[in-house]
Design a protein around this motif. Structure first.
Motif, PDB file in Angstrom:
ATOM      1  N   UNK A   8       0.830  -1.208   0.000  1.00 13.29           N
ATOM      2  CA  UNK A   8       0.000   0.000   0.000  1.00 13.29           C
ATOM      3  C   UNK A   8       0.866   1.261   0.000  1.00 13.29           C
ATOM      4  N   UNK A   9       1.901   1.274   0.843  1.00  8.48           N
ATOM      5  CA  UNK A   9       2.801   2.434   0.887  1.00  8.48           C
ATOM      6  C   UNK A   9       3.542   2.576  -0.434  1.00  8.48           C
ATOM      7  N   UNK A  10       4.029   1.456  -0.941  1.00  4.41           N
ATOM      8  CA  UNK A  10       4.800   1.473  -2.192  1.00  4.41           C
ATOM      9  C   UNK A  10       3.938   1.977  -3.349  1.00  4.41           C
ATOM     10  N   UNK A  11       2.726   1.456  -3.471  1.00  4.75           N
ATOM     11  CA  UNK A  11       1.847   1.861  -4.570  1.00  4.75           C
ATOM     12  C   UNK A  11       1.467   3.336  -4.467  1.00  4.75           C
ATOM     13  N   UNK A  12       1.237   3.793  -3.242  1.00  6.63           N
ATOM     14  CA  UNK A  12       0.876   5.208  -3.053  1.00  6.63           C
ATOM     15  C   UNK A  12       2.004   6.116  -3.507  1.00  6.63           C
ATOM     16  N   UNK A  13       3.232   5.777  -3.130  1.00  6.63           N
ATOM     17  CA  UNK A  13       4.380   6.594  -3.516  1.00  6.63           C
ATOM     18  C   UNK A  13       4.637   6.526  -5.020  1.00  6.63           C
ATOM     19  N   UNK A  14       4.478   5.360  -5.607  1.00  5.45           N
ATOM     20  CA  UNK A  14       4.692   5.226  -7.047  1.00  5.45           C
ATOM     21  C   UNK A  14       3.610   5.937  -7.835  1.00  5.45           C
ATOM     22  N   UNK A  15       2.381   5.951  -7.303  1.00  5.08           N
ATOM     23  CA  UNK A  15       1.296   6.659  -7.981  1.00  5.08           C
ATOM     24  C   UNK A  15       1.595   8.156  -8.043  1.00  5.08           C
ATOM     25  N   UNK A  16       2.162   8.698  -6.968  1.00  7.10           N
ATOM     26  CA  UNK A  16       2.549  10.105  -6.964  1.00  7.10           C
ATOM     27  C   UNK A  16       3.622  10.379  -8.007  1.00  7.10           C
ATOM     28  N   UNK A  17       4.505   9.429  -8.206  1.00  7.59           N
ATOM     29  CA  UNK A  17       5.567   9.559  -9.205  1.00  7.59           C
ATOM     30  C   UNK A  17       4.993   9.539 -10.620  1.00  7.59           C
ATOM     31  N   UNK A  18       4.059   8.622 -10.880  1.00  9.85           N
ATOM     32  CA  UNK A  18       3.515   8.491 -12.231  1.00  9.85           C
ATOM     33  C   UNK A  18       2.580   9.640 -12.596  1.00  9.85           C
ATOM     34  N   UNK A  97       1.627  -1.658  11.807  1.00 15.34           N
ATOM     35  CA  UNK A  97       2.738  -1.698  10.851  1.00 15.34           C
ATOM     36  C   UNK A  97       4.007  -1.364  11.619  1.00 15.34           C
ATOM     37  N   UNK A  98       5.034  -2.211  11.527  1.00 12.72           N
ATOM     38  CA  UNK A  98       6.278  -1.905  12.226  1.00 12.72           C
ATOM     39  C   UNK A  98       7.186  -1.032  11.360  1.00 12.72           C
ATOM     40  N   UNK A  99       8.253  -0.532  11.957  1.00 11.46           N
ATOM     41  CA  UNK A  99       9.109   0.432  11.250  1.00 11.46           C
ATOM     42  C   UNK A  99       9.806  -0.197  10.049  1.00 11.46           C
ATOM     43  N   UNK A 100      10.061  -1.500  10.104  1.00 17.18           N
ATOM     44  CA  UNK A 100      10.717  -2.158   8.969  1.00 17.18           C
ATOM     45  C   UNK A 100       9.833  -2.092   7.732  1.00 17.18           C
ATOM     46  N   UNK A 101       8.554  -2.325   7.924  1.00 21.77           N
ATOM     47  CA  UNK A 101       7.610  -2.301   6.802  1.00 21.77           C
ATOM     48  C   UNK A 101       7.438  -0.882   6.260  1.00 21.77           C
ATOM     49  N   UNK A 102       7.449   0.105   7.159  1.00 20.02           N
ATOM     50  CA  UNK A 102       7.368   1.501   6.720  1.00 20.02           C
ATOM     51  C   UNK A 102       8.586   1.866   5.875  1.00 20.02           C
ATOM     52  N   UNK A 103       9.760   1.485   6.351  1.00 20.25           N
ATOM     53  CA  UNK A 103      11.002   1.804   5.637  1.00 20.25           C
ATOM     54  C   UNK A 103      11.040   1.099   4.287  1.00 20.25           C
ATOM     55  N   UNK A 104      10.657  -0.168   4.253  1.00 20.81           N
ATOM     56  CA  UNK A 104      10.670  -0.907   2.983  1.00 20.81           C
ATOM     57  C   UNK A 104       9.751  -0.242   1.967  1.00 20.81           C
ATOM     58  N   UNK A 105       8.564   0.181   2.407  1.00 19.13           N
ATOM     59  CA  UNK A 105       7.610   0.805   1.496  1.00 19.13           C
ATOM     60  C   UNK A 105       8.124   2.110   0.918  1.00 19.13           C
ATOM     61  N   UNK A 106       8.556   3.019   1.795  1.00 20.31           N
ATOM     62  CA  UNK A 106       9.003   4.339   1.332  1.00 20.31           C
ATOM     63  C   UNK A 106      10.347   4.272   0.605  1.00 20.31           C
ATOM     64  N   UNK A 107      11.296   3.556   1.186  1.00 17.86           N
ATOM     65  CA  UNK A 107      12.624   3.470   0.576  1.00 17.86           C
ATOM     66  C   UNK A 107      12.577   2.669  -0.716  1.00 17.86           C
ATOM     67  N   UNK A 108      11.782   1.611  -0.738  1.00 16.63           N
ATOM     68  CA  UNK A 108      11.647   0.816  -1.955  1.00 16.63           C
ATOM     69  C   UNK A 108      11.101   1.632  -3.110  1.00 16.63           C
ATOM     70  N   UNK A 109      10.092   2.469  -2.834  1.00 16.89           N
ATOM     71  CA  UNK A 109       9.524   3.312  -3.883  1.00 16.89           C
ATOM     72  C   UNK A 109      10.535   4.360  -4.347  1.00 16.89           C
ATOM     73  N   UNK A 110      11.236   4.995  -3.400  1.00 12.73           N
ATOM     74  CA  UNK A 110      12.232   6.009  -3.770  1.00 12.73           C
ATOM     75  C   UNK A 110      13.370   5.399  -4.574  1.00 12.73           C
ATOM     76  N   UNK A 111      13.818   4.210  -4.182  1.00 10.87           N
ATOM     77  CA  UNK A 111      14.891   3.539  -4.922  1.00 10.87           C
ATOM     78  C   UNK A 111      14.440   3.158  -6.327  1.00 10.87           C
ATOM     79  N   UNK A 112      13.191   2.720  -6.456  1.00  7.98           N
ATOM     80  CA  UNK A 112      12.649   2.376  -7.773  1.00  7.98           C
ATOM     81  C   UNK A 112      12.615   3.597  -8.682  1.00  7.98           C
ATOM     82  N   UNK A 113      12.183   4.733  -8.133  1.00  9.77           N
ATOM     83  CA  UNK A 113      12.122   5.966  -8.925  1.00  9.77           C
ATOM     84  C   UNK A 113      13.511   6.382  -9.402  1.00  9.77           C
TER      85      UNK A 113
END
Length: 253
Positions: A8-18, A97-113
């Motif tokens: 959910x976090x990853x898709x939200x961040x990627x949607x903002x990018x697209x 949601x623990x901090x690991x999942x938050x970091x994976x979502x936000x950092x994963x999206x930023x790294x993908x971009x």
């Protein structure tokens, strides 16, 4: 591991990018073209080759690293700062949601971009110079590691920042000068001995050197040191993020 939350976090961040894909796509293409016009044509006419590689091709790894570092920081820092700014960070922290999942979502999206931007710049460079990548797997690995590590760094900056001006402070005043002075557009062997020694204290030198080795088999420092440098930087960022969530620094206050 709550993969639903991560997705959910990853898709939200990627949607903002697209939503700004045209700007995200056109901007690096124009910037890369300008760099080749200025550096490749103007300076390249005076410096035909660097260690047997045409100057136009020699600067490609530096251009890519400059972009993915700054993009990784900017995307990750804004991604986590904006929920702080509007107050929705508390909803995220109160969710299961623990901090690991938050970091994976936000950092994963930023790294993908930032990885996407790196690929766009690499493709754009192919229209200006002939590129032959000697170690493609190593090149991809360096890109992924750099995107991830600087996205982690940007995540820390986003938590540290108290306003939008501070989000741009570190990328503009620290990271960009370090990249320009880290051998992006020249080999440090071209410098006088004293400045070669001084340059080795710049951590970005090791990242750019390793990335350039993946392209041309040339490196200003041993490739092993480049891997140690990026691994160490990633480890420091992970420890810092762990401490931030453990202590609640700049998150709960």
């Amino acid at each position: 591991m709550n993969w639903t939350a991560i997705t959910a976090i990853y898709k939200y961040e990627m949607a903002r990018f697209f939503r700004t894909l045209t700007q995200s796509f056109i901007s690096p293409v124009i910037s890369t073209s300008l760099y080749f016009v200025v550096f490749g044509a103007a300076i390249g006419s005076r410096i035909e080759q660097v260690e047997g590689v045409s100057y136009g091709a020699f600067i490609v790894p530096g251009l890519i690293m400059l972009s993915i570092m700054t993009q990784g920081i900017s995307n990750a820092s804004f991604g986590i700062y904006f929920p702080k700014f509007i107050g929705t960070i508390y909803e995220l922290l109160s969710a299961p949601v623990n901090f690991i999942e938050i970091v994976i979502g936000y950092v994963g999206a930023a790294a993908t971009k930032s990885l996407f931007i790196g690929v766009v710049i690499l493709a754009t460079a192919g229209f200006f110079v002939d590129l032959e990548i000697q170690h493609p797997i190593a090149m991809i690995a360096f890109m992924v590691l750099t995107c991830t590590s600087f996205a982690l760094f940007g995540f820390i900056i986003g938590i540290w920042a108290k306003n939008f001006e501070q989000l741009q402070l570190v990328p503009l005043l620290i990271v960009t000068p370090l990249v320009f002075l880290g051998g992006s557009f020249y080999s440090i062997s071209m410098l006088p001995p004293f400045w070669q020694t001084v340059t080795l204290f710049n951590p970005v030198v090791y990242l750019i050197s390793g990335f350039r080795w993946a392209f041309f088999g040339l490196a200003d420092v041993p490739v092993g040191l480049s891997l140690v440098a990026i691994a160490g930087f990633t480890a420091v960022c992970l420890v810092a993020i762990w401490w931030i969530f453990k202590s609640g620094w700049r998150i709960r206050s």
